[in-house]
Design a protein around this motif. Structure first.
Motif: not given
Length: 167
Positions: A24-42
């Motif tokens: 799901f994280e990968k599909s939301m782009g949290w591992h690439d184009e939206k990586l800046a959001d990853h830490a707060s959303l994971t």
């Protein structure tokens, strides 16, 4: 083995949930184009993680302890789930890193270097499969023990004898 059958079932469900969450994280782009959001959303993964422990301990109380479970029994059931999840974490992390999101380490290294959060050398030593395998096992243990302790308080029940005498 029969006495931990419920814990094995829920540990496997937990691992499946984690792999689904990473996809799901990968599909939301949290591992690439939206990586800046990853830490707060994971951190949102805590919601299904706690829910699984909650339902697991209710299952254990209902189907193994006949509706009556002490805090200790609940905590121990949660601890067994935690130990299984931690033992499976190297396989889970390998699956995540190789099959679900193989570019994550490259992307996070580039991101942390570009934002000045780390030097390339520090980022490469931190963001790699070996490091994440260790962190995922340690994280599973720490968070699983804490979750077990809290959920066991919520799920424990009074004995049938004390319920009858208090009426």
């Amino acid at each position: 083995m029969k006495n931990i059958k419920i814990e094995i079932k829920w540990a496997i469900l937990f691992v499946v949930m984690m792999l689904t969450w990473v996809a799901f994280e990968k599909s939301m782009g949290w591992h690439d184009e939206k990586l800046a959001d990853h830490a707060s959303l994971t951190i949102l993964v805590a919601i299904p993680a706690v829910a699984i422990y909650f339902f697991a301990l209710i299952d254990k109380r209902r189907n193994y302890y006949n509706g009556v479970m002490s805090y200790y029994q609940g905590f121990m059931a949660g601890l067994v789930i935690t130990l299984i999840v931690a033992a499976l974490s190297p396989i889970t992390q390998y699956t995540t890193s190789i099959f679900i999101t193989p570019d994550y380490f490259h992307n996070i290294i580039e991101y942390t270097v570009a934002t000045g959060e780390m030097t390339r050398e520090d980022a490469e030593s931190y963001f790699n499969l070996q490091s994440y395998i260790l962190m995922s096992a340690a994280g599973a243990l720490i968070m699983g023990i804490a979750t077990s302790a809290v959920v066991a308080v919520i799920v424990k029940s009074k004995s049938k004898r004390s319920t009858i005498t208090s009426q």
